[in-house]
Design a protein around this motif. Structure first.
Motif, PDB file in Angstrom:
ATOM      1  N   ASP A  36       2.315 -39.625  47.421  1.00  0.00           N
ATOM      2  CA  ASP A  36       2.997 -40.040  48.648  1.00  0.00           C
ATOM      3  C   ASP A  36       2.003 -40.068  49.811  1.00  0.00           C
ATOM      4  O   ASP A  36       0.809 -39.900  49.636  1.00  0.00           O
ATOM      5  N   ALA A  37       2.510 -40.260  51.021  1.00  0.00           N
ATOM      6  CA  ALA A  37       1.652 -40.377  52.201  1.00  0.00           C
ATOM      7  C   ALA A  37       0.851 -39.111  52.462  1.00  0.00           C
ATOM      8  O   ALA A  37      -0.224 -39.157  53.056  1.00  0.00           O
ATOM      9  N   ASN A  38       1.349 -37.958  52.006  1.00  0.00           N
ATOM     10  CA  ASN A  38       0.647 -36.696  52.210  1.00  0.00           C
ATOM     11  C   ASN A  38      -0.332 -36.388  51.078  1.00  0.00           C
ATOM     12  O   ASN A  38      -0.927 -35.320  51.055  1.00  0.00           O
ATOM     13  N   GLY A  39      -0.452 -37.299  50.134  1.00  0.00           N
ATOM     14  CA  GLY A  39      -1.349 -37.071  49.011  1.00  0.00           C
ATOM     15  C   GLY A  39      -0.719 -36.265  47.891  1.00  0.00           C
ATOM     16  O   GLY A  39      -1.388 -35.911  46.935  1.00  0.00           O
ATOM     17  N   GLU A  40       0.563 -35.951  48.016  1.00  0.00           N
ATOM     18  CA  GLU A  40       1.264 -35.210  46.975  1.00  0.00           C
ATOM     19  C   GLU A  40       1.585 -36.131  45.804  1.00  0.00           C
ATOM     20  O   GLU A  40       2.025 -37.257  45.998  1.00  0.00           O
ATOM     21  N   VAL A  41       1.371 -35.642  44.594  1.00  0.00           N
ATOM     22  CA  VAL A  41       1.668 -36.415  43.399  1.00  0.00           C
ATOM     23  C   VAL A  41       3.171 -36.362  43.150  1.00  0.00           C
ATOM     24  O   VAL A  41       3.784 -35.303  43.196  1.00  0.00           O
ATOM     25  N   SER A  42       3.769 -37.520  42.910  1.00  0.00           N
ATOM     26  CA  SER A  42       5.202 -37.532  42.619  1.00  0.00           C
ATOM     27  C   SER A  42       5.408 -37.268  41.131  1.00  0.00           C
ATOM     28  O   SER A  42       4.777 -37.904  40.288  1.00  0.00           O
ATOM     29  N   LEU A  43       6.252 -36.303  40.834  1.00  0.00           N
ATOM     30  CA  LEU A  43       6.519 -35.882  39.465  1.00  0.00           C
ATOM     31  C   LEU A  43       7.968 -36.175  39.105  1.00  0.00           C
ATOM     32  O   LEU A  43       8.834 -36.242  39.978  1.00  0.00           O
ATOM     33  N   VAL A  44       8.228 -36.316  37.810  1.00  0.00           N
ATOM     34  CA  VAL A  44       9.583 -36.549  37.332  1.00  0.00           C
ATOM     35  C   VAL A  44      10.493 -35.412  37.791  1.00  0.00           C
ATOM     36  O   VAL A  44      11.588 -35.633  38.270  1.00  0.00           O
ATOM     37  N   LYS A  45      10.003 -34.184  37.662  1.00  0.00           N
ATOM     38  CA  LYS A  45      10.746 -32.989  38.071  1.00  0.00           C
ATOM     39  C   LYS A  45       9.855 -32.194  39.022  1.00  0.00           C
ATOM     40  O   LYS A  45       8.735 -31.816  38.657  1.00  0.00           O
ATOM     41  N   SER A  46      10.315 -31.967  40.230  1.00  0.00           N
ATOM     42  CA  SER A  46       9.523 -31.269  41.234  1.00  0.00           C
ATOM     43  C   SER A  46       9.013 -29.921  40.716  1.00  0.00           C
ATOM     44  O   SER A  46       9.769 -29.154  40.128  1.00  0.00           O
ATOM     45  N   GLY A  47       7.737 -29.659  40.919  1.00  0.00           N
ATOM     46  CA  GLY A  47       7.143 -28.387  40.519  1.00  0.00           C
ATOM     47  C   GLY A  47       6.766 -28.303  39.050  1.00  0.00           C
ATOM     48  O   GLY A  47       6.283 -27.274  38.590  1.00  0.00           O
ATOM     49  N   THR A  48       6.972 -29.391  38.312  1.00  0.00           N
ATOM     50  CA  THR A  48       6.699 -29.383  36.873  1.00  0.00           C
ATOM     51  C   THR A  48       5.985 -30.665  36.460  1.00  0.00           C
ATOM     52  O   THR A  48       6.435 -31.757  36.785  1.00  0.00           O
TER      53      THR A  48
END
Length: 113
Positions: A36-48
């Motif tokens: 996303d815009a913050n550089g966070e990787v988007s995952l199917v399930k958050s935190g996993t």
């Protein structure tokens, strides 16, 4: 040296050349594709980090006492650790991995096998 020994010796460099491109594909950066815009990787399930694999290939991936272990499991756990999340490995058919169905249906974030 006999003929069989020469054949074996000549196949080792060829095997290395065959595996090298596969190893290098893991070096490709996808940071901008799935973040996303913050550089966070988007995952199917958050935190996993959801990982699809196919388990009957010891020592790469296999089940031991109900847990998926092996080289690919170690790689998945290292990736998850780098992302600051936990890895959850799921065994699916090899066809599901090969076709990309596990990824396309949102069953997993990455496929290792």
């Amino acid at each position: 040296m006999n003929t069989a020994s020469l054949k074996k010796a000549s196949l080792k460099p060829l095997a290395l050349l065959a595996v090298l491109p596969l190893a290098l594909t893991g070096c490709v950066s996808t940071a901008n594709e799935n973040s996303d815009a913050n550089g966070e990787v988007s995952l199917v399930k958050s935190g996993t980090l959801s990982v699809c694999t196919n388990t009957p290939y010891k020592p790469f991936e296999y089940e031991e006492n109900g847990t998926i272990v092996g080289l690919d499991a170690d790689i998945a756990n290292a990736i998850a650790s780098d992302l600051g999340v936990k890895a959850q490995l799921t065994s699916i058919s090899f066809e599901g991995l090969d076709s990309g169905t596990g990824l396309a249906t949102g069953q997993c974030d990455i496929a290792l096998a």
